[in-house]
Design an enzyme around this catalytic site. Sequence first.
Site, mmCIF file in Angstrom:
data_model
loop_
_atom_site.group_PDB
_atom_site.id
_atom_site.type_symbol
_atom_site.label_atom_id
_atom_site.label_comp_id
_atom_site.label_asym_id
_atom_site.label_seq_id
_atom_site.Cartn_x
_atom_site.Cartn_y
_atom_site.Cartn_z
ATOM 1 N N GLY A 1 0.978 76.240 20.938
ATOM 2 C CA GLY A 1 -0.449 76.020 20.735
ATOM 3 C C GLY A 1 -1.236 76.602 21.888
ATOM 4 C CG HIS A 2 -4.404 78.598 21.573
ATOM 5 N ND1 HIS A 2 -5.404 79.349 21.003
ATOM 6 C CD2 HIS A 2 -3.244 79.220 21.237
ATOM 7 C CE1 HIS A 2 -4.870 80.371 20.339
ATOM 8 N NE2 HIS A 2 -3.561 80.320 20.469
ATOM 9 N N GLY A 3 -2.936 74.647 24.117
ATOM 10 C CA GLY A 3 -3.192 73.638 25.146
ATOM 11 C C GLY A 3 -4.253 72.639 24.736
#
Length: 393
Positions: free
Chosen positions: A223-225
């Site tokens: 994911g992107h955090g």
Amino acid sequence: MPAGLYSWIIIFDEIVVVDGIYVMWYEQAFQAAWAAACKVERSVMLVPEKYQFLVGPISFSGPYCQKGITFQVDGTIVAPMNSNAWGKGLLQWLEFSKLVEITIQGKGTIDGSGSVWWQDNPYKKKKKLQAVRFYGSLNATVTGITIQNSPQCHLKFDNCIGVMVHHIRVSSPGDSPNTDGVHLQNSRDVLIHSSTLGCGDDCISIQTGCTNVYIHDVNCGPGHGISIGSLGRYNTRACVSNITVKNVNMHNTMTGVRIKTWQGGSGSVSGIMFSDIQLTEVQFPIVIDQFYCDKSTCKNQSSAVSVSGINYQRIKGTYTVKPVHFACSDNLPCIDISLTSIELKPLQEKYHLYDPFCWATYGELNTPTTPPIECLQIGKPTSNRPQTDHDTC
Ligand SMILES: *[C@@H]1O[C@H](CO)[C@@H](O)[C@H](O)[C@H]1NC(C)=O
Ligand SMILES: *[C@@H]1O[C@H](CO)[C@@H](O)[C@H](O)[C@H]1NC(C)=O
Ligand SMILES: *[C@@H]1O[C@H](CO)[C@@H](O)[C@H](O)[C@H]1NC(C)=O
């Protein structure tokens, strides 16, 4: 059957043909059960285990429902594969709106059949589709379930007060576009913990109007955090305050903890604590970007969403591109950025690595850091920040 327990009578009320396949629709059965559950305080609507229910978009909606309804998902609810079945105007598949003390719980799965949307789709760009959306509700809880393969955002809370999310799993492929895990907007008093979130966009995204949010013991990746923003798009005012993110593991994510704002916005992000974050193979562990832009260039504008009072404590692990990136606005620098016990090591030499970057970023280094973050300007900017109405929230 105890009073107020509504079990499904498993009859399909309609058969339609989608792409040559016979599909059983349970929409009317769900709606009828909801209508009954809605009338009884603390009723339970049961989606039984071992069954899979294919349903199109449904709104489980107050405001005339009794409080304390539990939507018990032990089986699987699946969205239609055919993207047309979502209709052209709808933004969500399962909507829970204007309810008081609503709970979704169980050991079952909600599957958004997103793969048809991840491919090229003419409606994709215009929409922000959500698998499960809560709107305008008080004390909403989601626990136990798995939400997977949403076309875009898996679980959204909008205009809610009192949100509890725990022991859930979100799962979609790391390369599925725009598939946020949990998305918060205009919501306060939020607690998210003990959950595992893997998706193709932010594991948790915190948007404008959110305050008093506590996130802890979360696994994120792919994911992107965990991101605050993007905020201030189209010159809008954004306000986010009192957010704590603690005891989070991130593995193989693009960013770790990130704040992103568009040029031209107003309002503020303040009172943020990121602590005890363990990272492995994260491209950009710590990011503040006041120049967020989703195309190659965006128009330069002088106003900005102000960023102040951001604390980073015990952020440790490995990165693959750049450990720290603070890009703040000349007109409204980031202030009171405080860093304590930061230990970020490059994963391997096989990637091109960058040094920490800071622009117009002021604050304190409370301990030595690895790597050294020499670009942070210690203290406060000498000129007073412009006293405009920019950061009143
Ligand atoms: C929501 O939960 C809080 C905390 O448990 C409680 O104090 C409040 O009364 C609840 N509100 C409603 C409307 O149920
Ligand atoms: C900040 O949020 C936490 C919940 O995470 C809450 O307990 C606390 O009271 C809030 N602080 C303020 C000043 O509102
Ligand atoms: C915006 O400002 C930056 C920094 O001053 C400059 O490098 C860039 O060319 C400008 N971009 C546009 C689109 O004007």
